[in-house]
Write a protein that holds these residues in place. Structure first.
Motif, mmCIF file in Angstrom:
data_model
loop_
_atom_site.group_PDB
_atom_site.id
_atom_site.type_symbol
_atom_site.label_atom_id
_atom_site.label_comp_id
_atom_site.label_asym_id
_atom_site.label_seq_id
_atom_site.Cartn_x
_atom_site.Cartn_y
_atom_site.Cartn_z
ATOM 1 N N ILE A 28 42.302 3.964 -45.739
ATOM 2 C CA ILE A 28 41.521 5.207 -45.645
ATOM 3 C C ILE A 28 40.634 5.159 -44.402
ATOM 4 N N GLY A 29 39.998 4.020 -44.164
ATOM 5 C CA GLY A 29 39.136 3.873 -42.987
ATOM 6 C C GLY A 29 39.905 4.031 -41.688
ATOM 7 N N CYS A 30 41.062 3.388 -41.609
ATOM 8 C CA CYS A 30 41.879 3.490 -40.388
ATOM 9 C C CYS A 30 42.369 4.917 -40.165
ATOM 10 N N SER A 31 42.735 5.604 -41.229
ATOM 11 C CA SER A 31 43.203 6.983 -41.063
ATOM 12 C C SER A 31 42.072 7.897 -40.607
ATOM 13 N N MET A 32 40.857 7.658 -41.071
ATOM 14 C CA MET A 32 39.725 8.472 -40.632
ATOM 15 C C MET A 32 39.396 8.206 -39.165
ATOM 16 N N VAL A 33 39.445 6.936 -38.765
ATOM 17 C CA VAL A 33 39.184 6.591 -37.365
ATOM 18 C C VAL A 33 40.243 7.215 -36.464
ATOM 19 N N TYR A 34 41.517 7.154 -36.865
ATOM 20 C CA TYR A 34 42.596 7.751 -36.078
ATOM 21 C C TYR A 34 42.387 9.257 -35.941
ATOM 22 N N LYS A 35 42.018 9.896 -37.049
ATOM 23 C CA LYS A 35 41.803 11.345 -37.003
ATOM 24 C C LYS A 35 40.680 11.707 -36.035
ATOM 25 N N LEU A 36 39.582 10.961 -36.092
ATOM 26 C CA LEU A 36 38.437 11.281 -35.251
ATOM 27 C C LEU A 36 38.651 10.916 -33.782
ATOM 28 N N LEU A 37 39.328 9.805 -33.517
ATOM 29 C CA LEU A 37 39.454 9.326 -32.138
ATOM 30 C C LEU A 37 40.732 9.766 -31.435
ATOM 31 N N VAL A 38 41.764 10.159 -32.186
ATOM 32 C CA VAL A 38 43.041 10.511 -31.564
ATOM 33 C C VAL A 38 43.451 11.947 -31.868
ATOM 34 N N ALA A 39 43.516 12.294 -33.135
ATOM 35 C CA ALA A 39 44.085 13.588 -33.524
ATOM 36 C C ALA A 39 43.219 14.766 -33.092
ATOM 37 N N GLU A 40 41.926 14.700 -33.346
ATOM 38 C CA GLU A 40 41.057 15.826 -32.991
ATOM 39 C C GLU A 40 40.962 16.044 -31.479
ATOM 40 N N PRO A 41 40.769 14.996 -30.649
ATOM 41 C CA PRO A 41 40.774 15.238 -29.201
ATOM 42 C C PRO A 41 42.113 15.790 -28.701
ATOM 43 N N ARG A 42 43.202 15.352 -29.303
ATOM 44 C CA ARG A 42 44.512 15.860 -28.903
ATOM 45 C C ARG A 42 44.647 17.335 -29.243
ATOM 46 N N LYS A 43 44.162 17.747 -30.412
ATOM 47 C CA LYS A 43 44.198 19.165 -30.789
ATOM 48 C C LYS A 43 43.374 20.001 -29.818
ATOM 49 N N ARG A 44 42.193 19.508 -29.467
ATOM 50 C CA ARG A 44 41.342 20.252 -28.529
ATOM 51 C C ARG A 44 41.998 20.350 -27.155
ATOM 52 N N ALA A 45 42.666 19.274 -26.706
ATOM 53 C CA ALA A 45 43.320 19.300 -25.398
ATOM 54 C C ALA A 45 44.473 20.308 -25.390
ATOM 55 N N TYR A 46 45.275 20.332 -26.452
ATOM 56 C CA TYR A 46 46.364 21.305 -26.524
ATOM 57 C C TYR A 46 45.823 22.731 -26.564
ATOM 58 N N ALA A 47 44.761 22.950 -27.341
ATOM 59 C CA ALA A 47 44.185 24.295 -27.424
ATOM 60 C C ALA A 47 43.651 24.743 -26.075
ATOM 61 N N ALA A 48 42.998 23.848 -25.344
ATOM 62 C CA ALA A 48 42.467 24.193 -24.022
ATOM 63 C C ALA A 48 43.598 24.475 -23.036
ATOM 64 N N PHE A 49 44.690 23.705 -23.119
ATOM 65 C CA PHE A 49 45.816 23.914 -22.213
ATOM 66 C C PHE A 49 46.470 25.264 -22.459
ATOM 67 N N TYR A 50 46.760 25.583 -23.720
ATOM 68 C CA TYR A 50 47.470 26.818 -24.029
ATOM 69 C C TYR A 50 46.573 28.050 -23.968
ATOM 70 N N LYS A 51 45.258 27.861 -23.890
ATOM 71 C CA LYS A 51 44.362 29.006 -23.763
ATOM 72 C C LYS A 51 44.572 29.706 -22.427
ATOM 73 N N GLU A 52 44.832 28.960 -21.372
ATOM 74 C CA GLU A 52 45.011 29.556 -20.050
ATOM 75 C C GLU A 52 46.403 29.305 -19.465
ATOM 76 N N TYR A 53 47.371 28.998 -20.321
ATOM 77 C CA TYR A 53 48.733 28.738 -19.874
ATOM 78 C C TYR A 53 49.495 30.057 -19.744
ATOM 79 N N ASP A 54 50.179 30.233 -18.618
ATOM 80 C CA ASP A 54 50.988 31.424 -18.382
ATOM 81 C C ASP A 54 52.447 30.989 -18.256
#
Length: 76
Positions: A28-54
Motif C-alpha cells: 500500500i505504501g509503495c503504491s501511494m508513493v508511486y501515485k504521488l511521485l510518478v502517476a500524478e506528474p505524468r497526468k499533469r504533463a499529458y494534460a499540459a501537452f494536449y492543452k495547446e497541442y494542434d
C-alpha cells in the motif's frame, strides 16, 4: 543450569501473520508513493501537452518533412 525450551507452538502462524501484514502495509505504501511521485506528474504533463497541442499543425509539419509516403507536400 539449562536453557529454557523455546516456545514453538503456533510460531509459524504468528510469523506468517506478521509477514502478511507487513507485505500488505509495504505494498500500500509503495503504491501511494508511486501515485504521488510518478502517476500524478505524468497526468499533469499529458494534460499540459494536449492543452495547446494542434494535430493539424503537427500533421502539416510532418507532411512537409516527407514523413508520409502516401501524402505529397503541398508544393508539388
Amino acid at each position: 543450569m539449562s536453557l529454557p525450551k523455546p516456545n514453538m507452538r503456533g510460531m509459524l502462524a504468528r510469523r506468517t501473520t506478521f509477514h502478511i501484514a507487513m507485505a500488505f502495509t509495504l505494498s500500500i505504501g509503495c503504491s501511494m508513493v508511486y501515485k504521488l511521485l510518478v502517476a500524478e506528474p505524468r497526468k499533469r504533463a499529458y494534460a499540459a501537452f494536449y492543452k495547446e497541442y494542434d494535430p493539424v499543425k503537427d500533421f502539416n509539419a510532418m507532411r512537409e518533412a516527407g514523413v508520409f509516403e502516401s501524402v505529397r507536400p503541398s508544393g508539388e
